[in-house]
Scaffold this active site. Structure first.
Site, short mmCIF file in Angstrom:
data_model
loop_
_atom_site.label_atom_id
_atom_site.label_comp_id
_atom_site.label_asym_id
_atom_site.label_seq_id
_atom_site.Cartn_x
_atom_site.Cartn_y
_atom_site.Cartn_z
N SER A 153 0.86 -1.19 0.00
CA SER A 153 0.00 0.00 0.00
C SER A 153 0.90 1.24 0.00
O SER A 153 2.11 1.13 0.24
CB SER A 153 -0.84 -0.03 1.28
OG SER A 153 -1.40 1.22 1.58
N TYR A 171 -2.92 -0.95 10.02
CA TYR A 171 -2.84 -1.14 8.56
C TYR A 171 -1.42 -0.82 8.07
O TYR A 171 -0.83 -1.58 7.31
CB TYR A 171 -3.87 -0.23 7.89
CG TYR A 171 -4.03 -0.46 6.40
CD1 TYR A 171 -4.76 -1.53 5.92
CD2 TYR A 171 -3.46 0.42 5.47
CE1 TYR A 171 -4.93 -1.73 4.56
CE2 TYR A 171 -3.62 0.23 4.11
CZ TYR A 171 -4.36 -0.85 3.65
OH TYR A 171 -4.52 -1.04 2.30
#
Ligand code: NDP
Length: 254
Positions: free
Chosen positions: A144, A157
């Site tokens: 990401s 995350y």
């Protein structure tokens, strides 16, 4: 030899029943691979399978919750059994729980880490056995922008996606001699179910992403077809341990 051909190859894509995972699965299928999609939502899987099969792709779905180690191992074993081999593993299943770090519960932390990071290791370990036996393979892990940057609502995350890059590098060094390449893709901001909720929860996000992305748009799942084919094919046989942004320039913009 067609460097990008995936004819006779078998790919497993976790979370391949929608979003970026399906975008990659469609690319792999177009290059000739047989594809096993995995996820929890059977209704999404039905429509994903229908679109792949309509193009003539040999495709299957295996229901699995990758937060369980044994489910990861069983998933990889049954994917290999479906088509008799396993050449490509895409660790794409992922979730986000957007909360400030002081508000994150232990169970929320574990849910994110288990889904986004631990599952990638357990699936890769199971795939390694198949790939080593076959003489090689390709593992693609999905990171990401949070592998590179930070946000106040992304402690779990960001830890999982930073971890994906280092996990990919570790596996790459360990398994290069077995002709198994392990790389990570770092998506920018892509229009999927995951970011639809982010746009609802984080005010002004949509506009900030547009303003910072040199390409001037949000990404689409189809933007991941090409990179998936490259990293799954002979074209990338000397590429391993890389973390490649696919982000319309987001990560290099000031
Ligand atoms: P989606 O929510 O559309 O896809 C996530 C997929 O993960 C779903 O198919 C879901 O399947 C699967 N999944 C989630 N939890 C589990 C679980 N416990 N077991 C099995 N499957 C699970 O979002 P995206 O397509 O955007 O996300 C795909 C990947 O890309 C994720 O790793 C995400 O972190 C990453 N990413 C996305 C970005 C974006 O902007 N969209 C940016 C950067 C990274 P099911 O619904 O069946 O449970």
């Amino acid at each position: 030899m067609d460097l990008f051909s995936l004819k006779d190859r078998v790919a497993l894509v976790t979370g391949g029943n929608g979003g970026i995972g399906l975008g990659m699965a469609e690319g792999l299928a177009r290059a000739g691979a047989r594809v096993v999609l995995s996820g929890r939502d059977k209704a999404k899987a039905e429509s994903a399978l229908a679109s792949l099969r309509a193009r003539g792709t040999d495709a299957n779905f295996i229901e699995a919750d990758v937060t369980h180690e044994n489910a990861c191992r069983a998933l990889v074993a049954s994917a290999a059994e479906k088509f008799g081999r396993l050449d490509i593993l895409v660790n794409n299943a992922g979730i986000n729980i957007r909360k400030r770090p002081e508000d994150l519960s232990a169970s929320e932390w574990h849910a994110v880490i288990d889904t986004n990071l631990s599952a990638a290791l357990f699936c890769a370990q199971a795939a390694y056995l198949e790939m080593k036996r076959q003489g090689g393979g390709k593992i693609i892990n999905i990171g990401s922008m949070m592998s590179l940057f930070a946000a106040p609502y992304a402690a779990a995350y960001g830890a999982s996606k930073g971890g994906i890059v280092q996990l990919s590098r570790s596996l790459a060094t360990a398994w290069a001699a077995d002709k198994i390449q392990v790389n990570a893709i770092l998506p920018g901001w892509i229009d999927t179910n995951l970011t639809r909720t982010a746009r609802e929860q984080v005010e002004g996000l949509h506009e900030r992403v547009l303003a910072r992305t040199p390409a001037g748009r949000w990404g689409e799942p189809g933007d991941f077809a090409g990179i998936a084919v490259f990293l799954a094919s002979a074209a990338s046989d000397f590429v391993t341990g890389a973390a490649i942004p696919v982000d319309g320039g987001y990560s290099i913009a000031s």
